[in-house]
Design an enzyme around this catalytic site. Structure first.
Site, mmCIF file in Angstrom:
data_model
loop_
_atom_site.group_PDB
_atom_site.id
_atom_site.type_symbol
_atom_site.label_atom_id
_atom_site.label_comp_id
_atom_site.label_asym_id
_atom_site.label_seq_id
_atom_site.Cartn_x
_atom_site.Cartn_y
_atom_site.Cartn_z
ATOM 1 N N GLU A 98 0.857 -1.201 0.000
ATOM 2 C CA GLU A 98 0.000 0.000 0.000
ATOM 3 C C GLU A 98 0.892 1.251 0.000
ATOM 4 O O GLU A 98 1.837 1.353 0.773
ATOM 5 C CB GLU A 98 -0.862 -0.027 1.278
ATOM 6 C CG GLU A 98 -1.588 1.246 1.629
ATOM 7 C CD GLU A 98 -2.943 1.367 0.940
ATOM 8 O OE1 GLU A 98 -3.473 0.333 0.508
ATOM 9 O OE2 GLU A 98 -3.443 2.508 0.828
ATOM 10 N N GLU A 150 3.017 2.165 -2.260
ATOM 11 C CA GLU A 150 4.288 1.977 -2.969
ATOM 12 C C GLU A 150 4.029 2.086 -4.465
ATOM 13 O O GLU A 150 3.122 1.421 -4.987
ATOM 14 C CB GLU A 150 4.882 0.611 -2.609
ATOM 15 C CG GLU A 150 6.357 0.450 -2.948
ATOM 16 C CD GLU A 150 6.944 -0.848 -2.362
ATOM 17 O OE1 GLU A 150 8.157 -0.897 -2.181
ATOM 18 O OE2 GLU A 150 6.177 -1.792 -2.106
#
Lengths: 183, 183
Positions: free
Chosen positions: A143, A145
Site C-alpha cells: 500500500e 508503494e
C-alpha cells in the site's frame, strides 16, 4: 591465553540514548571515548538492514526499477531492494522483495556480499544477492508503494553509471559485485 | 507554449516540519500526496552534501583511509571523503579534505560525477573526484578525528571489494566511476 589486540581506532560507548523515535526513522545519541581518551558524541540512525538484488532475465537483461525518492524529490533507477522484516532470513527477504516489487521469482540465488551505504550516520547494511532463472509470477506492491519495472542490458547499466543516469550508490555497488557474473 | 510533462511517480509536499535537530543530524517529516491522491508521511535526514576522492599516487596506487565508524562499531577502508562546508565550492572541498585527511595535494582534478548514498531516508549527495599528480604537504586532522592513511593498488582495491574487505558503498561507487581512468 591469547591476547586480543584491539583496533587502536576504536571508540568506546560511554552511554547511549534514543533521541528521536519517528514512524520511519530512529536516531540514537551516544557519548563515546575517543582513542586519545577525550569524549565526544555520536548521533546515528538505527536501521533494520536491507537487501538488494541484481536479477538477470533469460535474455541477459537486468531487472531495474524507477522509483520516486522523496528526500531528493526525483525518481531514481535502482535495482530491486527493500528492508528486512524483524527475524526474517536475508534470502527470504530478497525473494519476497523481488516478487513483491517486480513480479519475478528466481530459480538460483547467490549471496554476493554485504555493503554499507551510509557509515557516517547509519548502521544500515545491505545484503546483495544475484538472482537468475527468472519466471514471472505477478507483483504485489505494498500500500502506498509506486514504481515502474524496466530492464537494462549489462552494457546499458554500465553506461548508465558512467554517464550519471544511475547515481544510487547501493545500485552501483551491487553492479560492481555482480560484474564477474555478468556476460 | 511548451507543455511540461510531470513524472507520474511524483510525490507532492503538503507540509514539512523539522522533527529532530541534533548536533550532527537533522530530521524532517513531511506530509505528501502520493500519485494515487492518498496522503502519506516521509521522514528523512537533511545533509549538506559531501565529496569523495579517488586519488592516484605517482606509482599508480590509490590513497585509502582506515577509519572507525561508530554506527557500525568497526573501522572501514574508505577513499578520502568529507562534508561540504556551507557555501564551499565542491572542488575546493575535495582539495581541502584530501589535504586535511591524507596530507596530499593533487595537480590534476577531474569531477567524475555525483552519487546518492542513501536515497530512502537522506538527501545526501556525494560529488566524486579523481585526483592525480600528488605531492605530500602534510595533513591536519580535525580535533577528534582519527584515521590511518594507506595505499592500495587498483588490483588490490578491486579484490578488496569483491572479497568483502571494502564494503563502504561510496568507496565502491567511486571506484566504479574511476575505473575507466585506472591502469
Amino acid at each position: 591465553m591469547s591476547a586480543q589486540i584491539e583496533d587502536p581506532l576504536t571508540e568506546h560507548e560511554l552511554s547511549t540514548e534514543p533521541v528521536f523515535d519517528g514512524k520511519l526513522l530512529k536516531v540514537k545519541r551516544d557519548q563515546v571515548r575517543l582513542p586519545d581518551g577525550k569524549q565526544s558524541m555520536r548521533e546515528y540512525v538505527r536501521h533494520p538492514g536491507a537487501v538488494a538484488i541484481v536479477a538477470v532475465m533469460a535474455d541477459g537483461r537486468l531487472v531495474f526499477e524507477r522509483q520516486f525518492r522523496y528526500p531528493l524529490r526525483r525518481s531514481f533507477l535502482e535495482v530491486p531492494a527493500g528492508k528486512i522484516d524483524p527475524g526474517e532470513p536475508i534470502l527470504a527477504c530478497a525473494q519476497r522483495e523481488l516478487r513483491e516489487e517486480t513480479g519475478f521469482q528466481a530459480a538460483e540465488w547467490l549471496h554476493l556480499g554485504q555493503i554499507h551505504p551510509c557509515i557516517g550516520y547509519s548502521d544500515e547494511r545491505i545484503e546483495v544477492f544475484f538472482a537468475t532463472g527468472l519466471t514471472e509470477v505477478g507483483n504485489a506492491l505494498d500500500e502506498g508503494e509506486f514504481l515502474e519495472v524496466l530492464s537494462l542490458s549489462p552494457a546499458e547499466a554500465r553506461a548508465g553509471v558512467l554517464e550519471g543516469r544511475i547515481t544510487d550508490a547501493k545500485t552501483i555497488a551491487a553492479l560492481y559485485l555482480a560484474e564477474p557474473h555478468l556476460r
